[in-house]
Design an enzyme around this catalytic site. Structure first.
Site, PDB file in Angstrom:
ATOM      1  N   LYS A 158      16.705  68.095  20.841  1.00 46.51           N
ATOM      2  CA  LYS A 158      17.282  66.982  20.067  1.00 46.51           C
ATOM      3  C   LYS A 158      18.794  66.934  20.295  1.00 46.51           C
ATOM      4  CE  LYS A 158      17.246  65.223  15.268  1.00 46.51           C
ATOM      5  NZ  LYS A 158      16.879  65.553  13.873  1.00 46.51           N
ATOM      6  N   SER A 165      14.014  61.848  11.757  1.00 51.24           N
ATOM      7  CA  SER A 165      14.986  61.495  12.775  1.00 51.24           C
ATOM      8  C   SER A 165      14.736  62.124  14.148  1.00 51.24           C
ATOM      9  CB  SER A 165      16.376  61.911  12.315  1.00 51.24           C
ATOM     10  OG  SER A 165      16.468  63.329  12.221  1.00 51.24           O
ATOM     11  N   SER A 198      12.635  65.336   8.820  1.00 53.92           N
ATOM     12  CA  SER A 198      12.930  64.808  10.160  1.00 53.92           C
ATOM     13  C   SER A 198      12.198  65.481  11.308  1.00 53.92           C
ATOM     14  CB  SER A 198      14.438  64.885  10.434  1.00 53.92           C
ATOM     15  OG  SER A 198      15.108  63.819   9.820  1.00 53.92           O
TER      16      SER A 198
END
Lengths: 493, 95
Positions: free
Chosen positions: A80, A159, A183
């Site tokens: 990420k 997210s 997330s």
């Protein structure tokens, strides 16, 4: 051969590397090619195929020299874009970090690198990890590899949506993300993959772009529970550079997976229902309880009376911490700078242009609830409610070993939906936020398909630092659910 | 709590975020909705409850008060938009 290599689980790839059936270079080339083909998904902000190839070559050389290697050695993964990576652009999905190239690695990515993992690139995400649909990224939305009716494009959740989309689309064998209020787990549910948020303090936060420091926690996403356990083992560990990193040993998370759930007490919290939740979510939840019971677990109804207050408490605590953390983006030290006539004007111009709508909204809410005259009414109140929520869990864990709930109140929705109603978007995390507030480990496991043919996850929450029980129960749930559906291939046809 | 445009403008200045005049009305509405929704916390009796101020019930570790890091000026400045002679340059602060 290429298709076969990207279809392996991480554990199978590990075994194949060890057996000499293929090299890390072959494995990495196959995945880098898949990443390139899947560009229409927009799952990556930065692809690093050359770096990956270098790491793979080094891994193969190491293995040849030493004869054996750790479980992550030579395994291609996605990271990420919230983790600082030395020499590789790190954006947090935000315009305000334009061009930011860290000179160091986060502890978690350094741990993975040391374990020999091969980073394929940095995945797309909601700006500063604020979002539940991957719609707030400066780099554009991510498409879920699963499609809606008539081939409609769906959100991957957020997210960590780029990471879960990449795992689901077979672009990597595993991925890492962060979870502040859901997330990792909510996008895992939306994309039909496993996502684990470890206990707060299990993985170091050092070098991860901060959102809400008392909630942020890094964790793995993968296609099986076993794979998630392997990745977690390489990420976790005490780090003196993060004062909230826990000085506890890292167990072999994979070792206990097959021990079964005989005699395990599984709590069903009766408050985990929301208005307007699809009936199929409730049915899957019941099925999950039945599966665990058939596998030998005892099912017990429990009460977590403050559950409904978790989401509003979170939407005070998290923006308050964010407003403080994001004060560092001032146009002086890194990233975007928009000039102004004075220092204040330069700050205002930079932050006005650099933050997207959702980040701006949360920083303003956070600033407001921390401001003189409102601090006690909002922030202190929310912190007290957080104490009560943590207390609910503590009491429940006096009688049960693990809790079973749905992961999210719906399956993935269409790109563009819920964008005009922040609270409707926040409700995506209604089942994941309570465990975040309490700092507990929790996992989402793909457990079935919606009427529309989309993946739905079930969620297990455990005691602090008892990821082993969470993983063991998740492994049993995974075996019983037998989820083998997969999204349509991307970039072929 | 309903926020008006003037309040949003004042908060935006505290947060040093330039908000275009035409966005203020809409933002005031959205923030009022969110604050109205979180006000349900008022239903919870929190008398005598201690606030939870961190993510875990741990006491923060202590270490010897000594320098463990430093001498990395060039690394620190590597990402600065306008570094100058080993410093960060900013608009003039003192007249």
């Amino acid at each position: 051969m290429t298709a076969a290599l990207t279809d392996l689980t991480l554990a199978e790839a590990r075994d194949g590397l060890q057996a000499g059936s293929f090299s890390s270079v072959e494995l990495t080339r196959a995945h880098s090619a898949a990443v390139e083909r899947a560009r229409p998904l927009n799952a990556f902000i930065t692809e690093t195929p050359d770096l990956a190839l270098g790491l793979a070559e080094a891994s193969d050389a190491r293995r040849k020299r030493d004869g054996a290697a750790g479980p992550m050695d030579g395994i291609p993964i996605a990271v990420k874009d919230l983790f600082c990576t030395g020499g590789v652009l790190t954006t947090a999905g935000s315009h305000i970090l334009d061009g930011f190239t860290p000179t160091y690695d986060s502890t978690v990515t350094a741990n993975l690198k040391r374990a020999g993992a091969v980073m394929l690139g940095k995945t797309n995400m909601d700006e500063f990890a604020m979002g539940s649909a991957n719609m707030t990224s400066y780099y554009g939305p991510v498409k879920n590899p699963w499609k809606g009716g008539g081939g409609r494009d769906l959100v991957p959740g957020g997210s960590s949506g780029g990471s879960t989309a990449a795992v689901a689309a077979r672009l990597c064998l595993g991925a890492i993300g962060t979870d502040t209020g859901g997330s990792i787990r909510q996008p895992a549910s939306f994309c039909g993959v496993v996502g684990l948020k470890p206990t707060y303090g299990r993985c170091s936060r050092w070098g991860i772009v901060a959102f809400a420091s008392s909630l942020d926690q890094a964790g793995p996403m993968a296609r099986t529970v076993r794979d998630a356990a392997i990745v977690l083992g390489a990420m976790a560990g005490h780090d003196a550079r993060d004062s909230t990193s826990a000085p506890v040993d890292v167990p072999d998370f994979e070792a206990g997976l097959d021990a079964g759930v005989g005699g395990l007490k599984v709590g069903i919290p009766k408050e985990y229902v929301v208005d307007g939740m699809a009936a199929e979510i409730g049915r899957l939840w019941e099925k999950g309880a039945a599966w665990l019971k058939e596998s030998g677990a005892d099912i017990v109804e429990v009460s977590l009376p403050h559950t409904k207050y978790a989401l509003p408490a979170y939407y005070i605590v998290a923006p308050a911490e964010a407003s403080s953390n994001l004060a560092r983006y001032d146009g002086v030290r890194y990233g975007l700078r928009i000039d102004g006539g004075s220092l204040d004007e330069m700050y205002e111009n930079t932050r006005g242009a650099g933050f997207g709508a959702e980040v701006r909204r949360r920083v303003l809410i956070g600033t407001y609830v921390l401001s003189a005259g409102y601090y006690d009414a909002y922030y202190l109140k929310a912190q007290k409610v957080r104490t009560l929520i943590a207390g609910d869990f503590r009491r429940a864990f006096e009688t049960v070993d693990v809790l079973l709930t749905p992961t999210a109140p719906s399956a993935a929705f269409a790109i563009g939906e819920k964008m005009d109603d922040p609270i409707a978007m926040y409700l995506n995390d209604v089942f994941t936020v309570p465990a975040s507030l309490a700092g507990l480990p929790a996992i989402s496991v793909p457990a079935g398909l919606s009427a529309g043919g989309l993946p739905l996850g079930l969620h297990l929450i455990g005691r602090p630092f008892d990821e082993e029980t969470v993983l063991r129960a998740a492994h049993a749930l995974e075996a019983a659910a037998g989820f083998d559906a997969r999204p349509p291939a991307v970039g072929e046809a | 709590m309903a926020l008006d445009k003037a309040t949003v403008k004042a908060i935006a200045f505290l947060a040093r975020i330039k908000v275009p005049e035409e966005d203020l009305e809409h933002l005031a509405g959205e923030m009022s909705n969110i604050l109205g929704w979180v006000e349900q916390l008022g239903e919870v009796d929190t008398s005598g409850v201690e606030p939870m101020t961190g993510g875990a019930e741990t006491t923060l570790p202590q270490r010897e008060d000594s320098v463990t890091d430093g001498d990395a000026r060039d690394q620190v400045l590597a990402n600065a938009p306008e570094p100058e002679d080993g410093f960060y340059a900013v608009p003039k602060v003192l007249e």
